[in-house]
Design an enzyme around this catalytic site. Structure first.
Site, PDB file in Angstrom:
ATOM      1  N   ASP A 239      -4.448   4.138  -2.402  1.00 41.01           N
ATOM      2  CA  ASP A 239      -5.624   4.488  -1.602  1.00 41.01           C
ATOM      3  C   ASP A 239      -6.081   5.901  -1.912  1.00 41.01           C
ATOM      4  O   ASP A 239      -5.401   6.872  -1.579  1.00 41.01           O
ATOM      5  CB  ASP A 239      -5.292   4.356  -0.111  1.00 41.01           C
TER       6      ASP A 239
ATOM      7  N   ASP B  80      -7.303  -6.074   3.132  1.00 43.84           N
ATOM      8  CA  ASP B  80      -6.648  -4.765   3.236  1.00 43.84           C
ATOM      9  C   ASP B  80      -6.775  -4.250   4.658  1.00 43.84           C
ATOM     10  O   ASP B  80      -7.881  -3.984   5.136  1.00 43.84           O
ATOM     11  CB  ASP B  80      -7.329  -3.813   2.237  1.00 43.84           C
TER      12      ASP B  80
ATOM     13  N   HIS C 297      -0.828  -0.839  -4.506  1.00 42.52           N
ATOM     14  CA  HIS C 297      -2.161  -0.484  -3.999  1.00 42.52           C
ATOM     15  C   HIS C 297      -2.200   1.021  -3.732  1.00 42.52           C
ATOM     16  O   HIS C 297      -1.377   1.565  -2.997  1.00 42.52           O
ATOM     17  CB  HIS C 297      -2.436  -1.271  -2.711  1.00 42.52           C
TER      18      HIS C 297
ATOM     19  N   HIS D 110      -7.988   1.802  -4.915  1.00 44.81           N
ATOM     20  CA  HIS D 110      -9.044   1.555  -3.925  1.00 44.81           C
ATOM     21  C   HIS D 110      -9.682   2.904  -3.617  1.00 44.81           C
ATOM     22  O   HIS D 110      -9.063   3.746  -2.955  1.00 44.81           O
ATOM     23  CB  HIS D 110      -8.388   0.923  -2.692  1.00 44.81           C
TER      24      HIS D 110
ATOM     25  N   MET E  80     -11.962   5.136  -1.736  1.00 46.85           N
ATOM     26  CA  MET E  80     -12.765   5.363  -0.534  1.00 46.85           C
ATOM     27  C   MET E  80     -13.391   6.739  -0.680  1.00 46.85           C
ATOM     28  O   MET E  80     -12.963   7.719  -0.057  1.00 46.85           O
ATOM     29  CB  MET E  80     -11.870   5.245   0.704  1.00 46.85           C
TER      30      MET E  80
ATOM     31  N   SER F  39       0.853  -1.192   0.000  1.00 44.31           N
ATOM     32  CA  SER F  39       0.000   0.000   0.000  1.00 44.31           C
ATOM     33  C   SER F  39       0.886   1.238   0.000  1.00 44.31           C
ATOM     34  O   SER F  39       1.610   1.502   0.968  1.00 44.31           O
ATOM     35  CB  SER F  39      -0.916   0.012   1.221  1.00 44.31           C
TER      36      SER F  39
ATOM     37  N   MET G  98     -12.346  -5.386   3.722  1.00 42.11           N
ATOM     38  CA  MET G  98     -11.572  -4.508   4.616  1.00 42.11           C
ATOM     39  C   MET G  98     -11.380  -5.211   5.953  1.00 42.11           C
ATOM     40  O   MET G  98     -12.348  -5.679   6.552  1.00 42.11           O
ATOM     41  CB  MET G  98     -12.303  -3.185   4.869  1.00 42.11           C
TER      42      MET G  98
ATOM     43  N   MET H 108      -8.784   8.701  -1.231  1.00 40.82           N
ATOM     44  CA  MET H 108      -9.764   9.042  -0.186  1.00 40.82           C
ATOM     45  C   MET H 108     -10.262  10.455  -0.413  1.00 40.82           C
ATOM     46  O   MET H 108      -9.503  11.318  -0.855  1.00 40.82           O
ATOM     47  CB  MET H 108      -9.114   8.955   1.195  1.00 40.82           C
TER      48      MET H 108
HETATM   49  C1  DX5 Z   1      -6.821   1.837   4.816  1.00 38.07           C
HETATM   50  C2  DX5 Z   1      -6.226   1.513   3.479  1.00 38.07           C
HETATM   51  C3  DX5 Z   1      -5.132   0.520   3.470  1.00 38.07           C
HETATM   52  C4  DX5 Z   1      -3.920   0.864   4.299  1.00 38.07           C
HETATM   53  C5  DX5 Z   1      -3.335  -0.427   4.798  1.00 38.07           C
HETATM   54  O1  DX5 Z   1      -7.965   2.588   4.628  1.00 38.07           O
HETATM   55  O2  DX5 Z   1      -7.242   1.037   2.607  1.00 38.07           O
HETATM   56  O3  DX5 Z   1      -4.753   0.176   2.129  1.00 38.07           O
HETATM   57  O4  DX5 Z   1      -2.936   1.549   3.604  1.00 38.07           O
HETATM   58  O5  DX5 Z   1      -2.264  -0.138   5.620  1.00 38.07           O
HETATM   59  P1  DX5 Z   1      -1.708  -1.182   6.676  1.00 38.07           P
HETATM   60  O6  DX5 Z   1      -1.201  -2.375   5.892  1.00 38.07           O
HETATM   61  O7  DX5 Z   1      -0.634  -0.435   7.356  1.00 38.07           O
HETATM   62  O8  DX5 Z   1      -2.833  -1.566   7.575  1.00 38.07           O
HETATM   63 ZN    ZN Z   2      -6.721   0.236   0.599  1.00 38.91          ZN
END
Ligand code: DX5
Ligand code: ZN
Length: 242
Positions: A37, A193, A35, A81, A83, A10, A156, A39
């Protein structure tokens, strides 16, 4: 099992100021996917007034312009991903930016997921659906079994928003239920994740997850390459390719 393991560091845990170099480092160390993220921030005032909320998570990270910049430096699969509250708004720009996978949340797509999946495909991306810890697994069944199915379910294993949180083992029941769907849809990818690392991978791999997102456990390790290969070996052992 016909699906292969995909280890996806990630990039939320990477040094964003050196994203291209961090991406290359991960690919050189054996990452299959990166990956990303995406948001859409959080409005405390608005959310206290309106439960449905205008923003999906209490954090603000990156968007399509960053994906577009990164794409110029890597040919890696960018596992995006989203969010965000209105994923439809981002399909076109993410496709143009060079995203590979577009995973949206079922909680915000109950009404329009069919249209969303079709648009994601038309924009040249692979559709996936994610669910938060408190969302029942049944909510994603129609998206796997429908006429325009998603190709991945992301379970998740923490509340979305931040890296570095504690893995929720109780989510493995959901992974198991989604795995059962593979009898009918053998190429269905199952991604986990949140909180994945050497101490939690066995549970996730045994439950049936083959796509493993790992942020802090990879970037925080003295030898990230060792963590990536340990994650892959665990999936290979639990789910041999037949
Ligand atoms: C959280 C994200 C994850 C996050 C995971 O909302 O979707 O992808 O980066 O990080 P770790 O592996 O540190 O839990
Ligand atoms: Zn994620």
């Amino acid at each position: 099992m016909v699906v292969s393991p995909k280890i996806a560091p990630s990039m939320l845990s990477s040094d964003f100021a050196n994203l291209a170099a961090e991406a290359k480092r991960m690919v050189d160390l054996g990452a299959d996917w990166l990956h990303m993220d995406i948001m859409d921030g959080y409005s405390r005032v608005y959310n206290s007034l309106c439960y449905s909320g205008r923003h999906f998570v209490p954090n603000l990270t990156i968007g399509a312009p960053v994906i577009e910049s990164l794409r110029k430096h890597t040919s890696a699969y960018l596992d995006c991903h989203l969010m965000v509250t209105n994923p439809m708004d981002y399909v076109e720009q993410m496709g143009k930016a060079g995203a590979s996978g577009f995973t949206f949340h079922v909680e915000v797509a109950k009404e329009n997921w069919q249209e969303l999946v079709s648009k994601i495909r038309s924009a040249g991306m692979r559709p996936g659906v994610a669910l938060k810890p408190r969302t029942p697994v049944e909510d994603v069944y129609p998206l796997v079994e429908g006429e325009t199915p998603v190709e991945m379910v992301l379970v998740m294993t923490v509340e979305p928003g931040f890296g570095g949180q504690k893995f929720m083992p109780s989510m493995m029941d959901k992974v198991g239920y989604v795995r059962a769907l593979r009898q009918k849809y053998p190429t269905l990818d199952i991604e986990v994740d949140g909180g994945l690392g050497p101490s939690t991978i066995e549970a996730a791999a045994a439950a049936g997850a083959n796509c493993i997102v790992a942020g802090s456990s990879v970037f925080g390790a003295p030898e990230p390459g060792k963590v990536i290969s340990l994650l892959r070996t665990s999936v290979e052992k639990a789910q041999p390719i037949t």
